[in-house]
Motif scaffolding. Structure first.
Motif, mmCIF file in Angstrom:
data_model
loop_
_atom_site.group_PDB
_atom_site.id
_atom_site.type_symbol
_atom_site.label_atom_id
_atom_site.label_comp_id
_atom_site.label_asym_id
_atom_site.label_seq_id
_atom_site.Cartn_x
_atom_site.Cartn_y
_atom_site.Cartn_z
ATOM 1 N N LEU A 49 28.790 34.903 35.181
ATOM 2 C CA LEU A 49 27.581 34.093 35.137
ATOM 3 C C LEU A 49 26.579 34.629 34.124
ATOM 4 O O LEU A 49 25.927 33.858 33.401
ATOM 5 C CB LEU A 49 26.947 34.049 36.534
ATOM 6 C CG LEU A 49 25.785 33.078 36.730
ATOM 7 C CD1 LEU A 49 26.237 31.636 36.467
ATOM 8 C CD2 LEU A 49 25.218 33.207 38.135
ATOM 9 N N ALA A 58 26.142 31.913 23.997
ATOM 10 C CA ALA A 58 27.108 31.090 24.726
ATOM 11 C C ALA A 58 26.880 29.608 24.425
ATOM 12 O O ALA A 58 25.750 29.115 24.460
ATOM 13 C CB ALA A 58 26.981 31.340 26.215
ATOM 14 N N ARG A 108 31.651 28.431 33.671
ATOM 15 C CA ARG A 108 33.049 28.404 33.216
ATOM 16 C C ARG A 108 33.655 29.797 33.204
ATOM 17 O O ARG A 108 34.722 30.032 33.772
ATOM 18 C CB ARG A 108 33.104 27.770 31.833
ATOM 19 C CG ARG A 108 34.487 27.705 31.212
ATOM 20 C CD ARG A 108 34.407 27.013 29.869
ATOM 21 N NE ARG A 108 35.666 27.052 29.144
ATOM 22 C CZ ARG A 108 35.844 26.557 27.922
ATOM 23 N NH1 ARG A 108 34.816 25.963 27.293
ATOM 24 N NH2 ARG A 108 37.024 26.627 27.320
ATOM 25 N N TYR A 109 32.970 30.740 32.573
ATOM 26 C CA TYR A 109 33.490 32.098 32.514
ATOM 27 C C TYR A 109 33.307 32.813 33.853
ATOM 28 O O TYR A 109 34.054 33.729 34.178
ATOM 29 C CB TYR A 109 32.794 32.879 31.398
ATOM 30 C CG TYR A 109 33.572 34.063 30.908
ATOM 31 C CD1 TYR A 109 34.907 33.957 30.590
ATOM 32 C CD2 TYR A 109 32.968 35.302 30.763
ATOM 33 C CE1 TYR A 109 35.626 35.044 30.136
ATOM 34 C CE2 TYR A 109 33.674 36.397 30.314
ATOM 35 C CZ TYR A 109 35.011 36.260 30.008
ATOM 36 O OH TYR A 109 35.733 37.343 29.557
ATOM 37 N N HIS A 126 29.233 27.259 25.847
ATOM 38 C CA HIS A 126 30.073 26.530 26.799
ATOM 39 C C HIS A 126 29.263 26.239 28.063
ATOM 40 O O HIS A 126 28.116 26.662 28.199
ATOM 41 C CB HIS A 126 31.323 27.357 27.141
ATOM 42 C CG HIS A 126 31.013 28.739 27.632
ATOM 43 N ND1 HIS A 126 30.921 29.824 26.794
ATOM 44 C CD2 HIS A 126 30.741 29.210 28.866
ATOM 45 C CE1 HIS A 126 30.628 30.907 27.496
ATOM 46 N NE2 HIS A 126 30.515 30.555 28.766
ATOM 47 N N ASP A 179 27.815 33.580 30.810
ATOM 48 C CA ASP A 179 27.558 32.163 30.557
ATOM 49 C C ASP A 179 26.113 31.906 30.132
ATOM 50 O O ASP A 179 25.832 30.970 29.380
ATOM 51 C CB ASP A 179 27.860 31.343 31.822
ATOM 52 C CG ASP A 179 29.346 31.301 32.124
ATOM 53 O OD1 ASP A 179 30.145 31.422 31.178
ATOM 54 O OD2 ASP A 179 29.707 31.167 33.315
ATOM 55 N N TYR A 187 40.475 30.212 30.782
ATOM 56 C CA TYR A 187 39.319 29.745 30.021
ATOM 57 C C TYR A 187 39.645 28.473 29.239
ATOM 58 O O TYR A 187 38.842 27.530 29.200
ATOM 59 C CB TYR A 187 38.856 30.846 29.074
ATOM 60 C CG TYR A 187 37.566 30.559 28.369
ATOM 61 C CD1 TYR A 187 36.345 30.769 28.999
ATOM 62 C CD2 TYR A 187 37.556 30.082 27.053
ATOM 63 C CE1 TYR A 187 35.147 30.509 28.350
ATOM 64 C CE2 TYR A 187 36.371 29.817 26.398
ATOM 65 C CZ TYR A 187 35.170 30.036 27.052
ATOM 66 O OH TYR A 187 33.986 29.756 26.409
ATOM 67 N N VAL A 239 27.839 26.327 31.775
ATOM 68 C CA VAL A 239 27.498 27.432 32.671
ATOM 69 C C VAL A 239 28.431 27.413 33.886
ATOM 70 O O VAL A 239 28.632 26.373 34.509
ATOM 71 C CB VAL A 239 26.027 27.339 33.113
ATOM 72 C CG1 VAL A 239 25.685 28.439 34.108
ATOM 73 C CG2 VAL A 239 25.107 27.398 31.907
#
Length: 250
Positions: A62, A70, A76-77, A72, A65, A119, A74
């Motif tokens: 988090l 970043a 996702r990672y 991408h 993200d 991912y 929020v």
């Protein structure tokens, strides 16, 4: 008890994220970027277990993200590292540490491949096709190569620091057991002071000639018990003989 874990994990995760964003991401290496945050997570998960690994992975992902570069979605990672931390924590031994570096290195290689695939898979679900445009195979190869080259310098240090906090928990547990043992000894001390019994000790010992020698206190207690028993037997015998004589007199 777990404050040391939380503080150590927070410091290591934040430090790894800062180093990855400010240093590793600017090296302009071909393919993927060395994932220092992933290596820190793996080192912590293999010592703390799957539950701590999942929680640490989610929070670390988090933070990644929300980091400024970043681009991408929020979470996702965070999802990827949560799964990776949980699976890596399952490799924690029950009572001892890893005897060789084979298992940690296999965990690092598997995590590098798994995190890249997860991912890319989550990106496909949310409509991000950047991984497909760059090429998935080059990303898998370079991510695994970079993480394996960096792992011998990072993972052992992380695991050593995590074990230091675990030693503090073990020593506190051991002291608690020791104090409980002393309290039990005090609670059951009455068994060894008046009845001739001992808890955890032996009643008889061996002398020089191999004969059994009784303890002084226990010997006195047993002799007192024997004397009391003999007196009771004598009184009971007298009572019985008196009754028998009375019957004969009648």
């Amino acid at each position: 008890m777990y404050i040391n874990r939380i503080l150590l994990s927070a410091v290591l995760v934040v430090g790894a994220l800062i180093a990855q964003v400010s240093v590793l991401a600017r090296l302009q290496l071909p393919g993927a970027v060395p994932d220092l945050l992933l290596l820190v997570l793996l080192g912590l998960a293999m010592v703390y277990g799957h539950t701590a690994g999942a929680v640490t992975g989610f929070l670390a992902g988090l933070l990644a993200d929300l980091a400024p570069p970043a681009e991408h979605a929020v979470g996702r990672y965070a999802l990827v590292l949560c799964i990776i931390g949980y699976v890596a924590g399952l490799t924690k031994p029950e009572s001892t540490q890893h005897r060789s570096a084979t298992v940690p290195m296999l965990v690092v290689a598997s995590a590098a491949v798994g995190s890249t695939l997860l991912y890319a898979g989550v990106g496909t679900l949310v409509g991000d096709t950047a991984a497909g445009q760059v090429g998935l195979l080059p990303l898998l190869f370079t991510a695994t190569l970079y993480d394996l080259l960096l792992a011998p310098f990072v993972v052992p240090l992380i695991m050593w620091a995590a074990r230091r906090t675990e030693r503090g928990v073990i020593t506190s547990d051991a002291s608690g057991v020791g104090s409980m043992g002393r309290s039990d000894k005090g609670a059951y001390g009455w068994l060894s002071s008046g009845t001739g019994l001992q808890v955890g000790g032996s009643l008889f010992g061996k002398g020089r000639n191999g004969s059994t020698v009784r303890n002084a206190r226990n010997g006195k207690a047993i002799r007192m018990g024997i004397q009391r028993g003999s007196l009771l037997d004598r009184s009971s015998r007298k009572g019985r003989t008196g009754k028998i004589k009375g019957v004969k007199r009648l």
